[in-house]
Design an enzyme around this catalytic site. Structure first.
Site, PDB file in Angstrom:
ATOM      1  N   VAL A  65     -20.734 -10.483  18.320  1.00 38.37           N
ATOM      2  CA  VAL A  65     -22.126 -10.080  18.161  1.00 38.37           C
ATOM      3  C   VAL A  65     -23.044 -10.984  18.995  1.00 38.37           C
ATOM      4  O   VAL A  65     -24.018 -10.534  19.574  1.00 38.37           O
ATOM      5  CB  VAL A  65     -22.538 -10.204  16.676  1.00 38.37           C
ATOM      6  N   ASP A  66     -22.686 -12.250  19.055  1.00 38.74           N
ATOM      7  CA  ASP A  66     -23.603 -13.207  19.669  1.00 38.74           C
ATOM      8  C   ASP A  66     -23.411 -13.390  21.165  1.00 38.74           C
ATOM      9  O   ASP A  66     -24.176 -14.098  21.797  1.00 38.74           O
ATOM     10  CB  ASP A  66     -23.427 -14.584  19.003  1.00 38.74           C
ATOM     11  N   HIS A 106     -15.916  -8.871  15.891  1.00 39.74           N
ATOM     12  CA  HIS A 106     -15.609  -9.809  14.805  1.00 39.74           C
ATOM     13  C   HIS A 106     -14.207  -9.627  14.280  1.00 39.74           C
ATOM     14  O   HIS A 106     -13.540  -8.639  14.528  1.00 39.74           O
ATOM     15  CB  HIS A 106     -16.654  -9.751  13.704  1.00 39.74           C
ATOM     16  N   SER A 147      16.251   8.119 -18.891  1.00 37.40           N
ATOM     17  CA  SER A 147      17.687   7.881 -18.973  1.00 37.40           C
ATOM     18  C   SER A 147      18.301   8.603 -20.169  1.00 37.40           C
ATOM     19  O   SER A 147      19.411   9.132 -20.090  1.00 37.40           O
ATOM     20  CB  SER A 147      17.973   6.376 -19.057  1.00 37.40           C
ATOM     21  N   SER A 163      10.665   5.238  -9.889  1.00 32.27           N
ATOM     22  CA  SER A 163      10.203   5.691  -8.565  1.00 32.27           C
ATOM     23  C   SER A 163       8.706   6.024  -8.562  1.00 32.27           C
ATOM     24  O   SER A 163       8.320   7.186  -8.516  1.00 32.27           O
ATOM     25  CB  SER A 163      11.030   6.872  -8.065  1.00 32.27           C
TER      26      SER A 163
END
Lengths: 637, 297
Positions: free
Chosen positions: A34-35, A116, A476, A543
């Site tokens: 930016v600068d 940045h 299960s 899962s």
């Protein structure tokens, strides 16, 4: 208006257009923080090229008073190129913007990208189409970490020309010593970037020195101004001299008498009567004609969008590549590439993404992260996953062998993007380095006894029943009951249970997101082998992620995979807590526990949805048996 | 390759990808110079086939009469599918720029009408002729610009776009606006029109036309619906238009350029940008961005 006025205008414009005939196009990217005065530099180029209209200048004057940061009554040229309202408020540029300016010699398209920390993604985007990168440094600060980072990303994306604009020379009294030190620092760093042509220019974007006008304040600088350099730089990419490649975009079939393959030529040239090969099929043919709206061509070259007609009736579709027969692209299903990750959701090895390269789209996984790269120091580091803005060297595997070239030889044939299959976002991009030899040397062996013969011997159709749901939902228990019933009918089955598999095959895996993905990948592959063995395979795994269940589904045929969602609310599961795990998780003893420290993504379209808090396990098992009968997996009663 | 050839090839590449990637694309045809170039590029991209999509014109019912005649003639001579959509609700409510002001008129007859048409036909991709050099917020626009099922544009949530790889994957109801002329400038457009002899409405050429001066703009009295103030008398002036839209919202420029070369010559020495003629851009600085977020093109 008298006739001769028209004639004068025609003559003027004809002369002007003739002068423009040789005008070429150069694509740039500007990088800096930016600068560093990047926006001011761009504004200055637009201003100096007299591309501002009076109303734009008036609007700039009013904007300068409202938002300006120059602190003077001068025009804030940076405001010319700061677009979105959000950016104005923050005083920063947050995305890639494209600017245009033109001189008598060239038209320029500039990708303006922010500098940045967190925006590697944007720079990679802008650099992907650029031929030249302009890096800005503040003469008072010299080379910064980000200068190195931008140079590395430019090189990674294949840019071969860097211009280091040492800006704000007015603030260091135009001293040549300061410029010389920065230029020497940069050149010694850039020597690590491979074939990179580097030019350093001392400038002041604010005053315009050495932008388009040679600087009177810096008589010690003998080189070209920035604009002159950009106008005269030779960026010949050599694509015209490379072997012919054209990805087929669209099949053109207006009637039975015409079948053409439309695409843009990625490299080389093609002529009528040239022999060509269609990849990946490997079929060959000859160019019969090159059709365009402006009439048939005898020859076409890199960059042109054409329609090729072949002499033979070969099968060609979108995604195929038409190439020179003598110098062919590689065809492989595994390769090594650099990846830039561009999304907040991390990249996990083993997860399936859609890979788009040229005009083709295939499923791909990263099989291994060889190393990630610290873009500030160029150090290599180990990594298990990739976060937004990470860069890494990876091995990838795709589900079909595809034609490609190394990115360094051919940008079009070696560049790909990765797309999230669920949300359709573009999540990463990559540049292929080379094919992996192991892919080239492993070939499928066709066996005599097949999946079908094995299954027929057992009078069943093999399939996978994939039980998914929270811990404690009853997966299960139900799977066990289903297997007992099948066994009673005389069917041949196998049950893979999450906990049991983790004792053996997957005992090296933990519960991080990366390991969960690998866990499911292995179980998916094992179930595929069991289906090939002809078995009805029951998989009982939490899962939690949709994309991994999809991955397992993709390994099998459509009629071989049944997702069974064992659905019980978290509160019910937590109350049941058969193994005492929820209690531990709540106490913070188990990190990443599904439903507490880690998300469960319920299936969107399961083949079977079991309401596990409403019905008994026996009733639910019966629903599964009914599904198998209806689907013809087992015989009807 | 010369720069116009590169731009042409890039636009053709984009159009072919849309034809291949989408189920039901459409080309928004607004009759102006950019649409004329876009249509010409489509004829090239799919030759010898016709473009594999229809043209959609959102008619606000306040366009210049000549634009409508030009539109119908082009569609006929090229034998193309032309869909004309008018917001029937707006017509019923008598919405117009004079009675309701430019903001309401544009919203209902243009933005809402466009959404109605996209929903009615279920288009999943729509070509538009916008260019990045037109206006600041356009400079960040993608070639493939993602829109939600509500047709909204979220500037912070656009897909990164690299190389010439365009990601056209959408879910049901979502769509992509496609801008094949993104990298063209106004001068490129005129040069190309001249070089390729592309037909454009003669409103772009100077001719004596009846105009009145309002708020600094020259407005052409194109039909009897324009209410004139007591002190207004239409005056015949030699004018042309740099952009075309609804006649009450489109300012003319004084000009004697009666041929294309003269228009180009005038433009090479022009001192005001083309959107200046558009009344809707002159609200607060970022107004185009606000309109785009709501679904305006």
């Amino acid at each position: 208006m008298p006739q001769n006025a028209h004639e004068t205008a025609v003559a003027d414009v004809e002369a002007y257009l003739r002068a423009q005939e040789d005008k070429t196009l150069l694509r740039l990217i500007t990088c800096g923080s930016v600068d560093d005065g990047k926006s001011t530099l761009l504004g200055r180029l637009l201003y100096d090229c007299k591309l501002l209209f009076e109303d734009q200048l008036a609007s700039l004057q009013s904007d300068s008073a409202r938002f300006g940061s120059t602190g003077t009554r001068e025009l804030d040229l940076a405001l010319l190129v700061d677009g979105l309202a959000a950016e104005r408020e923050q005083g920063i540029t947050i995305d890639v913007a494209y600017r245009f300016f033109t001189t008598d010699k060239r038209k320029f398209i500039v990708a303006d990208t922010p500098g940045h920390e967190q925006y590697t993604r944007n720079m990679a985007t802008g650099a992907s189409t650029a031929e030249v990168a302009i890096l800005l440094v503040d003469a008072r600060k010299g080379m910064l970490t980000q200068t190195r980072r931008h140079s590395y990303i430019a090189a990674l994306l294949g840019i071969r020309h860097l211009v280091l604009a040492v800006n704000k020379m007015d603030l260091v009294d135009w001293q040549d010593g300061i410029f010389d030190t920065i230029a020497a620092d940069f050149k010694s760093f850039a020597a690590n970037l491979g074939e990179m042509q580097v030019t350093c220019i001392p400038v002041s974007a604010l005053t315009g020195d050495n932008i388009s006008r040679p600087s009177a304040a810096m008589p010690w600088y003998q080189g070209a101004t920035l604009l002159t350099h950009l106008e005269t730089l030779n960026v010949g990419d050599g694509l015209g001299d490379q072997p012919f490649r054209m990805p087929v975009q669209w099949v053109n079939r207006p009637n039975l008498n015409f079948r053409g393959f439309a695409g843009s030529i990625a490299s080389g040239a093609v002529q009528v009567d040239d022999p060509v090969v269609i990849l990946p099929s490997g079929k060959t043919s000859t160019i019969e004609s090159i059709a365009t709206y402006d009439g048939p061509l005898t020859r076409a070259q890199a960059g042109q969008a054409v329609t090729l007609v072949l002499q033979d009736e070969v099968d060609v579709s979108r995604g195929d590549v038409i190439a020179a027969t003598t110098d062919r692209p590689m065809v492989a299903d595994q390769f090594a590439a650099h990846i830039v990750w561009m999304h907040e959701t991390p990249m996990l090895p083993g997860r399936t993404y859609q890979l788009r390269l040229g005009s083709m789209a295939v499923n791909a996984q990263v099989t291994e992260i060889k190393h990630s790269v610290n873009v500030d120091t160029l150090e290599r580091m180990a990594a298990k996953s990739l976060d937004l803005n990470d860069v890494a060297f990876c091995n990838l595997s795709v589900d079909l062998a595809i034609p490609f070239d190394p990115y360094s030889d051919n940008r079009t044939m070696g560049a790909f993007i990765l797309v999230d299959r669920m949300h359709n976002a573009t999540v990463g991009c990559g540049m292929i380095n080379f094919a992996l030899r192991r892919a080239a040397n492993i070939h499928h062996h066709a066996m005599t006894v097949t999946q079908n013969t094995r299954a027929a011997a057992k009078q069943q159709k093999p399939c996978v029943l994939w039980f998914t749901g929270l811990s404690g939902a009853g997966k299960s228990t139900i799977a066990d009951l289903v297997e007992q019933r099948l066994h009673d009918f005389g069917h041949h089955t196998m049950l893979l249970d999450g906990d049991n598999v983790r004792f053996g095959l997957n005992r090296d895996l933990g519960f991080s997101n990366e390991d969960r993905v690998e866990n499911i990948r292995r179980v998916g592959e094992v179930s595929k082998l069991l289906v090939e063995a002809g078995l009805i395979t029951l998989v009982s795994f939490i899962s939690p992620f949709r994309s991994e269940r999809q991955l397992a589904r993709n390994l099998l045929q459509d009629d071989e995979f049944f997702e069974v969602f064992v659905d019980a609310p978290l509160a019910v599961c937590e109350q049941r807590d058969p193994k005492g795990l929820y209690k531990k998780a709540r106490a913070g003893e188990i990190p990443n526990f599904t439903g507490i420290g880690s998300d469960y993504e319920p299936p969107e379209n399961p083949e079977l949805h079991l309401s596990a808090s409403v019905f008994s396990a026996e009733q639910l098992a019966e629903q599964v048996i009914t599904l198998l009968r209806n689907q013809g997996i087992i015989a009807a009663e | 390759m010369q720069h116009l050839q590169r731009l042409e090839a890039e636009s053709i590449h984009i159009m072919r990808d849309v034809a291949a990637q989408f189920r039901n694309p459409v080309m928004l045809y607004s009759i102006g110079k950019d649409s004329s170039v876009m249509l010409h590029l489509a004829l090239k991209a799919f030759y010898p086939s016709k473009p594999p999509f229809a043209l959609l014109h959102v008619d606000t019912t306040w366009k210049f009469q000549e634009m409508i005649a030009f539109r119908d003639q082009r569609a006929k001579e090229l034998d193309l599918d032309l869909i004309v959509h008018i917001n029937a609700d707006g017509v019923r409510d008598g919405i117009g720029p004079f009675s309701h002001g430019s903001a309401v008129h544009t919203d209902i007859m243009k933005t809402q009408a466009l959404k109605q048409a996209l929903d009615q036909y279920g288009f999943d991709a729509a070509f538009g002729g916008a260019r990045r050099d037109e206006e600041k917020s356009r400079a960040k626009e993608r070639v493939f610009s993602f829109r939600t099922a509500q047709h909204r544009w979220d500037p912070k949530n656009q897909r990164p776009e690299l190389w010439n790889l365009y990601n056209g994957r959408v879910k049901k109801g979502e769509s992509i606006r496609v801008f094949p002329l993104s990298n063209w400038t106004e001068l490129d457009i005129w040069q190309y029109i001249y070089q390729e002899a592309i037909p454009v409405p003669s409103l772009y050429l100077a001719k004596p036309r009846p105009v009145v001066r309002r708020d600094g703009a020259l407005i052409m009295v194109d039909d009897g619906r324009m209410p004139l103030n007591d002190d207004e008398t239409p005056e015949m002036m030699s004018v042309r238009f740099r952009t075309l839209g609804c006649y009450p919202l489109t300012g003319a420029v004084e000009s004697t350029a009666t041929t294309l070369p003269e228009v180009i010559r005038e433009m090479l020495v022009a001192t005001s940008s083309e959107r200046q003629g558009r009344v809707i851009d002159q609200d607060a600085g970022a107004s185009m961005e606000d309109k785009k977020q709501e679904g305006y093109f």
